[in-house]
Design an enzyme around this catalytic site. Structure first.
Site, PDB file in Angstrom:
ATOM      1  N   GLY A 128      22.309 107.676  31.218  1.00  0.00           N
ATOM      2  CA  GLY A 128      21.288 107.222  32.275  1.00  0.00           C
ATOM      3  C   GLY A 128      20.517 107.277  31.945  1.00  0.00           C
ATOM      4  O   GLY A 128      19.154 106.655  31.593  1.00  0.00           O
ATOM      5  N   ALA A 129      20.008 108.508  30.802  1.00  0.00           N
ATOM      6  CA  ALA A 129      18.261 108.772  30.555  1.00  0.00           C
ATOM      7  C   ALA A 129      17.940 107.442  29.362  1.00  0.00           C
ATOM      8  O   ALA A 129      16.767 107.509  29.276  1.00  0.00           O
ATOM      9  CB  ALA A 129      18.253 109.529  29.554  1.00  0.00           C
ATOM     10  N   ASN A 130      18.950 107.330  28.655  1.00  0.00           N
ATOM     11  CA  ASN A 130      18.493 106.423  28.086  1.00  0.00           C
ATOM     12  C   ASN A 130      18.635 105.157  28.057  1.00  0.00           C
ATOM     13  O   ASN A 130      17.660 104.067  27.717  1.00  0.00           O
ATOM     14  CB  ASN A 130      20.161 105.871  26.746  1.00  0.00           C
ATOM     15  CG  ASN A 130      20.164 107.049  25.737  1.00  0.00           C
ATOM     16  OD1 ASN A 130      19.338 108.045  25.687  1.00  0.00           O
ATOM     17  ND2 ASN A 130      21.964 107.027  25.171  1.00  0.00           N
ATOM     18  N   ASP A 145      23.901 101.607  26.034  1.00  0.00           N
ATOM     19  CA  ASP A 145      22.554 101.997  26.451  1.00  0.00           C
ATOM     20  C   ASP A 145      21.139 100.928  26.812  1.00  0.00           C
ATOM     21  O   ASP A 145      20.770 100.724  27.726  1.00  0.00           O
ATOM     22  CB  ASP A 145      22.256 103.062  26.771  1.00  0.00           C
ATOM     23  CG  ASP A 145      23.073 104.123  26.607  1.00  0.00           C
ATOM     24  OD1 ASP A 145      24.422 103.802  26.908  1.00  0.00           O
ATOM     25  OD2 ASP A 145      23.549 105.015  26.019  1.00  0.00           O
ATOM     26  N   ASP A 154      20.895 115.823  22.809  1.00  0.00           N
ATOM     27  CA  ASP A 154      21.817 115.160  21.971  1.00  0.00           C
ATOM     28  C   ASP A 154      21.461 116.011  20.943  1.00  0.00           C
ATOM     29  O   ASP A 154      20.303 115.586  19.459  1.00  0.00           O
ATOM     30  CB  ASP A 154      21.341 112.925  21.564  1.00  0.00           C
ATOM     31  CG  ASP A 154      21.909 112.540  22.968  1.00  0.00           C
ATOM     32  OD1 ASP A 154      22.997 113.767  24.014  1.00  0.00           O
ATOM     33  OD2 ASP A 154      22.185 111.462  22.279  1.00  0.00           O
ATOM     34  N   ASN A 184      20.703 113.801  28.336  1.00  0.00           N
ATOM     35  CA  ASN A 184      21.560 115.250  28.069  1.00  0.00           C
ATOM     36  C   ASN A 184      20.264 115.491  26.714  1.00  0.00           C
ATOM     37  O   ASN A 184      19.941 114.594  26.141  1.00  0.00           O
ATOM     38  CB  ASN A 184      23.240 114.599  27.067  1.00  0.00           C
ATOM     39  CG  ASN A 184      24.083 114.118  28.437  1.00  0.00           C
ATOM     40  OD1 ASN A 184      24.495 115.028  28.641  1.00  0.00           O
ATOM     41  ND2 ASN A 184      24.871 113.499  27.912  1.00  0.00           N
ATOM     42  N   GLY A 225      18.346 108.272  16.524  1.00  0.00           N
ATOM     43  CA  GLY A 225      18.488 108.618  17.700  1.00  0.00           C
ATOM     44  C   GLY A 225      18.864 107.415  18.831  1.00  0.00           C
ATOM     45  O   GLY A 225      19.295 106.134  18.371  1.00  0.00           O
ATOM     46  N   ASP A 251      22.114 103.686  12.924  1.00  0.00           N
ATOM     47  CA  ASP A 251      22.537 103.682  14.255  1.00  0.00           C
ATOM     48  C   ASP A 251      23.354 103.439  15.452  1.00  0.00           C
ATOM     49  O   ASP A 251      21.769 102.520  16.090  1.00  0.00           O
ATOM     50  CB  ASP A 251      21.767 105.785  14.430  1.00  0.00           C
ATOM     51  CG  ASP A 251      22.855 106.778  14.883  1.00  0.00           C
ATOM     52  OD1 ASP A 251      23.587 106.095  15.537  1.00  0.00           O
ATOM     53  OD2 ASP A 251      21.954 107.471  14.963  1.00  0.00           O
TER      54      ASP A 251
END
Length: 301
Positions: free
Chosen positions: A32-34, A241, A4, A2, A276, A235
């Protein structure tokens, strides 16, 4: 995967309430990307299966993956689809509230229907369950260890995916959801009993991440606790992930599960000190340094 859109606020809004943002940023995200970025930064050689839209966001996402050293050969653009987006509010305590628009992620399948052998196969639940069932089934046939981060919690996953999973990673709220209760009890023995009720086969391990309290690895007849590293939270977006990507990187290298969990726990503790999700994933050398400092602090004298 995504885009974000992250809004920083003093306090998370309640139902019907309007709050002013203190800052806005755009990051690479999606579970998934994370996880892929975390695994790559932890030293893993990986393949990442994902879908993006044929839009400007998709082009930006591809550039971000490449900047994070994640291979893009198995990332497929979907004609006519928009790329996934997540709208994230983060308060002054580091807690978050997230709304996800799946976009092209909902169209994910295994392109060509074939997979190369891997030591570990990692998945999560922001992509279609049938595609993940196929992904796990084929990887198990190839001898891979399957790891499922069963988040966001979806009831269908328990019957469809848990039996195909070797290591099941959950946080406390996800464990409560799958156990059918509002919140977990405080007693470790009671938590262990609930976890064992979710175990689908005798070799399965449930890894329960408990934030600042550490992590529990629960098997049919055993229990192991890994304490957390003390950290100053900024954060928490993507910390789970980060844990999963780092965990699988170490498992692929041959670590025992307790060693891999310790590495992953330290990685996640470093990620919450930064803004992030994917952008907060720590490098392997930073994780190893933090582990060394923890070990030195634990030594007498």
């Amino acid at each position: 995967m995504n885009v974000d859109a992250v809004l920083r606020v003093r306090e998370l809004p309640r139902a019907g309430e309007t709050v002013h943002a203190l800052a806005f940023d755009r990051f690479l995200g999606g579970k998934g990307a994370n996880q892929a970025v975390s695994a790559a930064r932890s030293g893993a050689e990986l393949r990442f299966h994902a879908c993006i839209g044929d839009d400007e966001d998709g082009e930006w996402l591809m550039s971000q993956l490449q900047a994070h050293s994640v291979p893009v050969s198995n990332v497929e653009p979907v004609p006519g689809a928009s790329s996934g987006r997540a709208y994230v509010c983060v308060d002054q305590h580091g807690e978050n509230l997230i709304i996800v628009d799946a976009g092209a992620n909902a169209r994910l399948g295994l392109r060509g229907g074939t997979l190369e052998p891997s030591k570990v196969a990692l998945a999560q639940l922001e992509t279609p369950i049938p595609a993940t069932v196929e992904f796990f089934t084929k990887h198990r046939d190839l001898g891979a260890l399957t790891v499922l981060n069963a988040a966001p919690a979806i009831a269908e996953a328990r019957d469809a995916l848990f039996p195909l999973t070797d290591i099941l990673v959950l946080n406390e709220s996800e464990m409560a959801f799958y156990a059918g209760i509002e919140s977990l009890p405080e007693d470790v023995e009671d938590i262990t009993t609930l976890a064992r009720a979710l175990i689908s086969h005798k070799e399965q391990v449930i890894v329960l991440t408990c934030g600042a309290a550490g992590a529990l690895a629960i098997t049919w007849n055993g229990l192991d606790f890994t304490p957390a590293r003390l950290t100053k939270v900024r954060d928490t977006t993507g910390s789970g992930d980060c844990f999963c990507g780092a965990l699988c990187a170490r498992l692929a290298e041959g670590d025992e599960l307790d060693q891999a969990i310790r590495f992953a726990s330290v990685a996640a503790s470093l990620s919450v000190e930064r803004d992030g999700a994917a952008s907060a994933m720590p490098a392997r050398e930073d994780i190893e340094l933090a582990m060394f400092e923890m070990t030195a602090a634990e030594m007498p004298g």
